[in-house]
Enzyme design. Structure first.
Site, PDB file in Angstrom:
ATOM      1  N   ASN A  64       0.444 -49.479 -27.395  1.00 34.66           N
ATOM      2  CA  ASN A  64      -0.580 -49.900 -28.361  1.00 34.66           C
ATOM      3  C   ASN A  64       0.063 -50.306 -29.683  1.00 34.66           C
ATOM      4  O   ASN A  64      -0.427 -49.966 -30.766  1.00 34.66           O
ATOM      5  CB  ASN A  64      -1.604 -48.784 -28.586  1.00 34.66           C
ATOM      6  CG  ASN A  64      -2.862 -49.288 -29.291  1.00 34.66           C
ATOM      7  OD1 ASN A  64      -3.266 -50.436 -29.109  1.00 34.66           O
ATOM      8  ND2 ASN A  64      -3.473 -48.444 -30.115  1.00 34.66           N
ATOM      9  N   SER A  65       1.161 -51.034 -29.598  1.00 33.09           N
ATOM     10  CA  SER A  65       1.871 -51.469 -30.794  1.00 33.09           C
ATOM     11  C   SER A  65       2.748 -52.656 -30.437  1.00 33.09           C
ATOM     12  O   SER A  65       2.962 -52.960 -29.259  1.00 33.09           O
ATOM     13  CB  SER A  65       2.724 -50.322 -31.357  1.00 33.09           C
ATOM     14  OG  SER A  65       3.460 -50.743 -32.480  1.00 33.09           O
ATOM     15  N   HIS A  78       3.392 -57.805 -27.967  1.00 31.44           N
ATOM     16  CA  HIS A  78       2.537 -56.648 -28.226  1.00 31.44           C
ATOM     17  C   HIS A  78       2.370 -55.900 -26.910  1.00 31.44           C
ATOM     18  O   HIS A  78       1.833 -56.427 -25.944  1.00 31.44           O
ATOM     19  CB  HIS A  78       1.166 -57.080 -28.759  1.00 31.44           C
ATOM     20  CG  HIS A  78       0.264 -55.925 -29.061  1.00 31.44           C
ATOM     21  ND1 HIS A  78       0.178 -55.355 -30.318  1.00 31.44           N
ATOM     22  CD2 HIS A  78      -0.582 -55.217 -28.271  1.00 31.44           C
ATOM     23  CE1 HIS A  78      -0.681 -54.351 -30.282  1.00 31.44           C
ATOM     24  NE2 HIS A  78      -1.163 -54.252 -29.051  1.00 31.44           N
ATOM     25  N   CYS A  79       2.845 -54.666 -26.887  1.00 33.57           N
ATOM     26  CA  CYS A  79       2.815 -53.873 -25.652  1.00 33.57           C
ATOM     27  C   CYS A  79       1.569 -53.003 -25.632  1.00 33.57           C
ATOM     28  O   CYS A  79       1.378 -52.155 -26.519  1.00 33.57           O
ATOM     29  CB  CYS A  79       4.067 -53.007 -25.553  1.00 33.57           C
ATOM     30  SG  CYS A  79       4.119 -52.001 -24.046  1.00 33.57           S
ATOM     31  N   VAL A  80       0.722 -53.197 -24.626  1.00 36.16           N
ATOM     32  CA  VAL A  80      -0.508 -52.399 -24.535  1.00 36.16           C
ATOM     33  C   VAL A  80      -0.208 -50.961 -24.139  1.00 36.16           C
ATOM     34  O   VAL A  80      -1.009 -50.063 -24.393  1.00 36.16           O
ATOM     35  CB  VAL A  80      -1.483 -53.026 -23.521  1.00 36.16           C
ATOM     36  CG1 VAL A  80      -1.940 -54.396 -23.990  1.00 36.16           C
ATOM     37  CG2 VAL A  80      -0.858 -53.118 -22.124  1.00 36.16           C
TER      38      VAL A  80
END
Length: 410
Positions: free
Chosen positions: A268-269, A263-265
């Site tokens: 945001n997905s 999950h890549c901040v």
């Protein structure tokens, strides 16, 4: 509703003019702060929820709620950069503290398992603001040609296009309709334990309980008596479905994703089967555009020096405020580019060994992987078929619609 009215989180009709009224938690917090008393447990969370619910702007059909995480980058980033341009020591302190603050905020949200738009808004606003400073402070000096501005602009547009594609569906597994009801109810007399970050989590009665790693519940798949020998299922109790190989459950998005990487901040997905290629493209275009913009700026404000030397030694950088602001923005871009470059390097190495971030983390936990290249990559050996085959597999991701087998449906 008029433009200044809204329905609050308690379902009551409220008005923007009453934003400071009827807030017991805030009143109690201020009173305890003035009397030097400690706040009761959970008071800060309740105050933050109330403030977040009341930060709104007037709109036609009622006041629209503003995500509080969008505000700090829009306000603090220009202020910090302009203050850093006042003096060399101020720039050193601010540019050193900014990554620390960002990492602290990441740790805070990651520990609470919260989604936030802070990093996405910080990235997008940083791009826009750096481009604005480039056009306002660097281009008017006359050392940057029209074709160079066009090339930089095209790189920025391509990066945003790839980012937009990466923000789409990462490959969510369809959630059975029955799970929407059962997810709100406990399962009585069953020892089914799910995994909240995509680890194996199918357990029948008598199965060993899951372990907790980084605050995430994890379990392991067990076969029931009716299942054929050798058939292994990966059950997610959260989504109430059986996942295909390499799929995982994201604890932040609350969904299972095919070939979940992480999950890549920053977007945001999740990064999964359907958007992994676009994610790599966005990182690559960002790196090329950022390095090109840094080079053009340093060639303008530090004439006669190579970009690498000018980055550390540019005597005339603080001779005027315009040069100082440009030089400060260059260093800010360099810090961000170094971080993104590290992420891109890890991603490229993982693709070369056909391993995902999630699989590497599990291999480290279970001590089933080999550390290669100084620990930069973890080779699990499970899906590694050689450099060319691994890249061919990655380039074919999402090229055909996923096949739904009987094991994928519950």
């Amino acid at each position: 509703l008029c433009c200044c009215e809204y329905v609050d989180r308690r379902g009551e009709r409220n008005h923007l003019a009453a934003c400071c009224c009827d807030c017991q938690d805030l009143d109690e917090g201020c009173e305890r702060w003035l009397t030097c008393k400690s706040l009761p447990p959970g008071a800060l969370e309740r105050i933050a929820d109330t403030v977040a619910d009341r930060v709104r702007v007037p709109w036609f059909a009622g006041a629209v709620k503003i995500n509080v995480s969008l505000v700090p980058p829009l306000v603090l980033l220009p202020v910090f950069l302009h203050v850093a341009a006042l003096h060399f020591l101020l720039g050193l302190v601010i540019l050193t503290s900014l990554p620390v603050v960002v990492l602290w905020y990441y740790y805070l949200t990651h520990r609470r398992k919260e989604r936030t738009l802070f990093f996405l808004s910080l990235g997008l606003f940083s791009l826009g603001y750096m481009y604005y400073v480039f056009l306002q402070e660097v281009v008017p000096r006359g050392h940057v040609g029209y074709s160079q501005v066009v090339a930089l602009t095209c790189g920025l547009i391509l990066m945003l296009a790839a980012l937009s594609r990466a923000k789409r569906d990462p490959g969510y597994l369809p959630v059975p309709a029955s799970s929407e009801k059962s997810s709100h109810q406990a399962l009585p007399n069953k020892s089914v334990r799910g995994s909240s970050d995509g680890l194996h989590g199918f357990a029948t009665s008598g199965a060993a309980p899951g372990r907790a790693v980084n605050g995430e519940a994890k379990g392991y798949s067990r076969m029931s008596a009716e299942e054929p020998e050798g058939l292994k299922k990966d059950w997610c109790a959260k989504c109430q479905l059986v996942r295909p190989a390499r799929a995982g459950h994201c604890r932040l998005c609350g969904r299972c994703v095919r070939r979940l990487d992480h999950h890549c901040v920053w977007i945001n997905s999740c990064v999964g089967e359907q958007n992994h290629q676009a994610f790599i493209l966005a990182l690559s275009f960002f790196m090329l555009t950022s390095v090109y913009g840094i080079t053009l700026t340093l060639h303008t404000i530090c004439r006669g020096r190579t970009p690498f030397v000018a980055l550390f030694y540019c005597p005339g950088a603080y001779s005027d405020y315009s040069s100082a602001l440009s030089f400060t923005c260059v260093w800010y871009c360099a810090i961000v580019t170094a971080g993104m470059g590290y992420i891109l390097l890890i991603q490229l190495l993982n693709i070369s060994y056909n391993v995902t971030e999630r699989e590497a983390r599990l291999a480290l936990r279970d001590n089933t992987g080999r550390r290669l290249l100084g620990g930069l990559v973890i080779d699990t050996g499970q899906y590694n078929r050689g450099f060319l085959c691994n890249w061919g597999h990655f380039l074919s991701l999402g090229s055909s619609p996923p096949q739904h087998s009987a094991e994928d449906i519950v």
